[in-house]
Write a protein that holds these residues in place. Structure first.
Motif, PDB file in Angstrom:
ATOM      1  N   MET A   1      -0.845 -16.775  32.482  1.00 36.66           N
ATOM      2  CA  MET A   1       0.511 -16.358  32.210  1.00 36.66           C
ATOM      3  C   MET A   1       1.093 -17.171  31.063  1.00 36.66           C
ATOM      4  SD  MET A   1       1.385 -13.722  33.915  1.00 36.66           S
ATOM      5  CE  MET A   1       3.060 -13.731  33.369  1.00 36.66           C
ATOM      6  N   GLN A   2       0.738 -18.458  30.990  1.00 35.96           N
ATOM      7  CA  GLN A   2       1.277 -19.287  29.923  1.00 35.96           C
ATOM      8  C   GLN A   2       0.844 -18.784  28.555  1.00 35.96           C
ATOM      9  OE1 GLN A   2      -0.080 -23.193  30.935  1.00 35.96           O
ATOM     10  NE2 GLN A   2       1.581 -23.567  32.372  1.00 35.96           N
ATOM     11  N   VAL A   3      -0.409 -18.371  28.437  1.00 36.56           N
ATOM     12  CA  VAL A   3      -0.903 -17.860  27.155  1.00 36.56           C
ATOM     13  C   VAL A   3      -0.178 -16.575  26.789  1.00 36.56           C
ATOM     14  CG1 VAL A   3      -2.913 -16.892  25.971  1.00 36.56           C
ATOM     15  CG2 VAL A   3      -3.158 -18.953  27.363  1.00 36.56           C
ATOM     16  N   ILE A   4      -0.037 -15.676  27.742  1.00 35.87           N
ATOM     17  CA  ILE A   4       0.642 -14.402  27.488  1.00 35.87           C
ATOM     18  C   ILE A   4       2.085 -14.663  27.067  1.00 35.87           C
ATOM     19  CG2 ILE A   4       1.509 -12.285  28.576  1.00 35.87           C
ATOM     20  CD1 ILE A   4      -1.069 -12.351  30.293  1.00 35.87           C
ATOM     21  N   GLU A   5       2.785 -15.520  27.792  1.00 35.72           N
ATOM     22  CA  GLU A   5       4.182 -15.806  27.469  1.00 35.72           C
ATOM     23  C   GLU A   5       4.318 -16.476  26.100  1.00 35.72           C
ATOM     24  OE1 GLU A   5       5.285 -18.052  30.910  1.00 35.72           O
ATOM     25  OE2 GLU A   5       5.522 -16.257  32.144  1.00 35.72           O
ATOM     26  N   ARG A   6       3.412 -17.387  25.770  1.00 34.89           N
ATOM     27  CA  ARG A   6       3.482 -18.066  24.473  1.00 34.89           C
ATOM     28  C   ARG A   6       3.231 -17.094  23.326  1.00 34.89           C
ATOM     29  NH1 ARG A   6      -0.960 -22.137  23.596  1.00 34.89           N
ATOM     30  NH2 ARG A   6      -0.814 -21.905  25.810  1.00 34.89           N
ATOM     31  N   LEU A  16      -3.314  -6.756  25.238  1.00 37.08           N
ATOM     32  CA  LEU A  16      -4.251  -7.591  25.966  1.00 37.08           C
ATOM     33  C   LEU A  16      -5.338  -6.697  26.537  1.00 37.08           C
ATOM     34  CD1 LEU A  16      -4.946 -10.350  27.326  1.00 37.08           C
ATOM     35  CD2 LEU A  16      -3.522  -9.592  29.235  1.00 37.08           C
ATOM     36  N   VAL A  17      -6.574  -7.023  26.248  1.00 35.97           N
ATOM     37  CA  VAL A  17      -7.712  -6.273  26.773  1.00 35.97           C
ATOM     38  C   VAL A  17      -8.488  -7.219  27.674  1.00 35.97           C
ATOM     39  CG1 VAL A  17      -9.804  -5.009  26.178  1.00 35.97           C
ATOM     40  CG2 VAL A  17      -7.810  -4.892  24.672  1.00 35.97           C
ATOM     41  N   LEU A  22      -9.524  -9.696  36.196  1.00 34.17           N
ATOM     42  CA  LEU A  22      -8.425 -10.468  35.625  1.00 34.17           C
ATOM     43  C   LEU A  22      -7.146  -9.639  35.557  1.00 34.17           C
ATOM     44  CD1 LEU A  22      -7.544 -13.151  34.500  1.00 34.17           C
ATOM     45  CD2 LEU A  22      -8.349 -12.433  32.261  1.00 34.17           C
ATOM     46  N   LEU A  23      -7.278  -8.356  35.227  1.00 31.14           N
ATOM     47  CA  LEU A  23      -6.113  -7.476  35.198  1.00 31.14           C
ATOM     48  C   LEU A  23      -5.481  -7.381  36.585  1.00 31.14           C
ATOM     49  CD1 LEU A  23      -4.201  -5.480  33.861  1.00 31.14           C
ATOM     50  CD2 LEU A  23      -5.917  -3.701  34.251  1.00 31.14           C
ATOM     51  N   ARG A  40      -9.657  -2.359  43.910  1.00 30.74           N
ATOM     52  CA  ARG A  40     -10.777  -1.547  44.380  1.00 30.74           C
ATOM     53  C   ARG A  40     -10.742  -0.133  43.798  1.00 30.74           C
ATOM     54  NH1 ARG A  40     -12.502   1.838  48.002  1.00 30.74           N
ATOM     55  NH2 ARG A  40     -10.544   2.271  49.016  1.00 30.74           N
ATOM     56  N   THR A  41      -9.559   0.391  43.565  1.00 36.78           N
ATOM     57  CA  THR A  41      -9.441   1.777  43.099  1.00 36.78           C
ATOM     58  C   THR A  41      -9.233   1.893  41.591  1.00 36.78           C
ATOM     59  OG1 THR A  41      -7.072   1.805  43.595  1.00 36.78           O
ATOM     60  CG2 THR A  41      -8.571   2.592  45.320  1.00 36.78           C
ATOM     61  N   MET A  42      -9.303   0.767  40.876  1.00 41.58           N
ATOM     62  CA  MET A  42      -9.169   0.842  39.418  1.00 41.58           C
ATOM     63  C   MET A  42     -10.305   1.662  38.832  1.00 41.58           C
ATOM     64  SD  MET A  42      -8.000  -2.852  38.036  1.00 41.58           S
ATOM     65  CE  MET A  42      -6.286  -3.262  38.000  1.00 41.58           C
ATOM     66  N   ARG A  43      -9.972   2.381  37.776  1.00 41.41           N
ATOM     67  CA  ARG A  43     -10.968   3.180  37.067  1.00 41.41           C
ATOM     68  C   ARG A  43     -11.384   2.436  35.810  1.00 41.41           C
ATOM     69  NH1 ARG A  43      -7.530   8.717  37.483  1.00 41.41           N
ATOM     70  NH2 ARG A  43      -7.510   8.814  39.735  1.00 41.41           N
ATOM     71  N   ASN A  44     -12.429   2.926  35.191  1.00 44.55           N
ATOM     72  CA  ASN A  44     -12.907   2.306  33.962  1.00 44.55           C
ATOM     73  C   ASN A  44     -12.878   3.329  32.846  1.00 44.55           C
ATOM     74  OD1 ASN A  44     -14.063   0.637  32.114  1.00 44.55           O
ATOM     75  ND2 ASN A  44     -16.067   0.579  33.080  1.00 44.55           N
ATOM     76  N   PRO A  45     -11.960   3.245  31.914  1.00 38.88           N
ATOM     77  CA  PRO A  45     -10.952   2.191  31.777  1.00 38.88           C
ATOM     78  C   PRO A  45      -9.663   2.558  32.502  1.00 38.88           C
ATOM     79  CG  PRO A  45     -10.865   3.584  29.842  1.00 38.88           C
ATOM     80  CD  PRO A  45     -11.969   4.129  30.732  1.00 38.88           C
TER      81      PRO A  45
END
Length: 66
Positions: A1-6, A16-17, A22-23, A40-45
């Protein structure tokens, strides 16, 4: 989160990919309703739009539509 916020504070909007694990962890950090079942139900992509400019983050799956 620190990297994203910075990076966001320096550049505004960012792209962000990442891998699903991690997502899923990032989504759950922002909103606890995103849980193991979400991962569990995430698709690709899967493509999510995150708006972190407000007090409460806005998370929306934009492709594929769920």
């Amino acid at each position: 989160m620190q990297v994203i916020e910075r990076v966001q504070s320096q550049h505004g909007s960012i792209l962000l990919v990442t891998h699903g694990n991690l997502l899923a962890l990032l989504l759950q950090r922002l909103d606890p309703k995103y849980d193991f079942e979400t991962w569990r139900t995430m698709r690709n992509p899967d493509v999510y739009r995150l708006d972190l400019s407000n007090e409460e983050p806005v998370i929306k799956c934009i492709w594929p539509h769920k």
